[in-house]
Design an enzyme around this catalytic site. Structure first.
Site, PDB file in Angstrom:
ATOM      1  N   TYR A  53       0.812  -1.226   0.000  1.00  0.00           N
ATOM      2  CA  TYR A  53       0.000   0.000   0.000  1.00  0.00           C
ATOM      3  C   TYR A  53       0.839   1.267   0.000  1.00  0.00           C
ATOM      4  CZ  TYR A  53      -4.203  -2.741   0.318  1.00  0.00           C
ATOM      5  OH  TYR A  53      -5.216  -3.615   0.023  1.00  0.00           O
ATOM      6  N   GLU A  54       2.073   1.188   0.486  1.00  0.00           N
ATOM      7  CA  GLU A  54       2.928   2.371   0.455  1.00  0.00           C
ATOM      8  C   GLU A  54       3.513   2.619  -0.932  1.00  0.00           C
ATOM      9  OE1 GLU A  54       3.452   4.752   2.531  1.00  0.00           O
ATOM     10  OE2 GLU A  54       2.564   3.970   4.369  1.00  0.00           O
TER      11      GLU A  54
END
Ligand SMILES: *[C@@H]1O[C@H](CO)[C@@H](O)[C@H](O)[C@H]1NC(C)=O
Ligand SMILES: *[C@@H]1O[C@H](CO)[C@@H](O)[C@H](O)[C@H]1NC(C)=O
Length: 146
Positions: A53-54
């Site tokens: 997700y980063e």
């Protein structure tokens, strides 16, 4: 003359070596080797979910600027207001390094810095996308099948 012709090709090869998008299982093998499984009681699933997700596992990712002008760098989007120096604005530089050192395909320094980040009281809540998309969920699928 020959050297001049080869130079652009040489730099192209170097540039390709520097940036990398990991495959999930490849990343898991490295995280495991660097002893992140169970580090501060976080599972491999936590780390892989956070990295997805980063940065979508992209080691050359540089985030959009935060409200204070700081940015996230690399596969874990380590931020320039607290952990590294990008030469632009104030930084606590907690990991004592330049932010660009988090953009190459060698993520051992990213992992060392991430280990430092989870020592803080916020632990993995330092990564907002982990809090939003991974925290408290069943993360077993993230580390399965490798
Ligand atoms: C990885 O991030 C870099 C820098 O933002 C970007 O140029 C590149 O297209 C990304 N690669 C992929 C496969 O998304
Ligand atoms: C930067 O890092 C600090 C400390 O880990 C964290 O509290 C903060 O949320 C991060 N800021 C951003 C904008 O990512």
């Amino acid at each position: 003359m020959k050297i001049q012709l080869l130079a652009p090709l040489f730099f192209l090869l170097i540039a390709e070596n520097e940036a990398k998008v990991f495959r999930r299982c490849e990343l898991i093998r490295i995280l495991e080797k660097e002893a992140l499984n169970g580090y501060y009681d976080y599972s491999l699933g936590d780390w892989v979910c956070m990295a997805y997700y980063e940065s979508r596992y992209n080691t050359s990712a540089v985030g959009p600027p935060n409200s204070d002008g700081s940015m996230g760098y690399g596969i874990f989007q380590i931020n320039s207001s607290w952990w590294c120096s990008n030469g632009d604005g104030m930084t606590a530089n907690g990991c004592q390094t330049s932010c660009s050192s988090f953009l190459d395909d060698d993520i051992s320094n990213d992992i060392q810095c991430a280990k430092r980040i989870v020592c803080d009281p916020n632990k993995m809540d330092a990564w907002v996308s982990w809090t939003n998309s991974c925290k408290g969920r069943d993360l077993s699928q993230w580390s399965a099948g490798c």
